[in-house]
Write a protein that holds these residues in place. Sequence first.
Motif, short mmCIF file in Angstrom:
data_model
loop_
_atom_site.label_atom_id
_atom_site.label_comp_id
_atom_site.label_asym_id
_atom_site.label_seq_id
_atom_site.Cartn_x
_atom_site.Cartn_y
_atom_site.Cartn_z
N LEU A 263 0.83 -1.21 0.00
CA LEU A 263 0.00 0.00 0.00
C LEU A 263 0.87 1.26 0.00
N ASP A 264 1.90 1.27 0.82
CA ASP A 264 2.81 2.42 0.85
C ASP A 264 3.46 2.65 -0.51
N GLU A 265 3.82 1.56 -1.18
CA GLU A 265 4.41 1.66 -2.53
C GLU A 265 3.41 2.28 -3.51
N LEU A 266 2.17 1.83 -3.44
CA LEU A 266 1.13 2.40 -4.31
C LEU A 266 0.93 3.89 -4.03
N LEU A 267 0.91 4.26 -2.76
CA LEU A 267 0.70 5.66 -2.39
C LEU A 267 1.87 6.54 -2.82
N SER A 268 3.07 5.97 -2.83
CA SER A 268 4.25 6.76 -3.19
C SER A 268 4.24 7.17 -4.67
N ARG A 269 3.41 6.55 -5.46
CA ARG A 269 3.31 6.87 -6.88
C ARG A 269 2.42 8.09 -7.15
N HIS A 270 1.80 8.60 -6.10
CA HIS A 270 0.85 9.70 -6.25
C HIS A 270 1.28 10.90 -5.41
N THR A 271 0.69 12.03 -5.71
CA THR A 271 1.03 13.26 -4.99
C THR A 271 0.45 13.23 -3.58
N PRO A 272 1.03 14.00 -2.67
CA PRO A 272 0.47 14.08 -1.32
C PRO A 272 -0.99 14.54 -1.30
N GLU A 273 -1.35 15.40 -2.23
CA GLU A 273 -2.74 15.86 -2.29
C GLU A 273 -3.69 14.71 -2.65
N GLU A 274 -3.23 13.85 -3.55
CA GLU A 274 -4.07 12.73 -3.98
C GLU A 274 -4.21 11.67 -2.90
N THR A 275 -3.24 11.56 -2.03
CA THR A 275 -3.24 10.49 -1.03
C THR A 275 -3.52 10.98 0.39
N ALA A 276 -3.83 12.25 0.53
CA ALA A 276 -4.01 12.84 1.87
C ALA A 276 -5.07 12.11 2.68
#
Length: 91
Positions: A49-62
Motif C-alpha cells: 500500500l505504501d508503494e502504491l501511495l508513493s506513486r501519487h502526490t500528497p494531495e491525492e493520497t491525503a
Amino acid sequence: MRRTPVMQLSSRLRDVRTAMANRRTIRLAHRRLADEVASFRSTSERAELDELLSRHTPEETAQIRAILYSQDVERQQSQVRQTAGLGGYLG
C-alpha cells in the motif's frame, strides 16, 4: 417576483436536506474507504500500500494517509490499554 416567507422557508429546508444528504454520502464513502484500507494488515500488505501511495502526490493520497494515521494511533492505544495493569492484570 417576490419571495414569500413560506417560499424562503421551504427553499431553506430543501437546502438543508440536500446538505445533510451530501454529508451522509461523504461519510459513507469515507467509512468504506477506511474499511478497505484497514484490510491491509500484514507488514507486506502495508508495504504494498505504501508503494502504491508513493506513486501519487500528497494531495491525492491525503485522505488515505489520514485514515492510516488514525488507524495506527488507534492500534497503538489499544495495545497500551491491553498491556497496562498491575502484575499483568487486565480486568
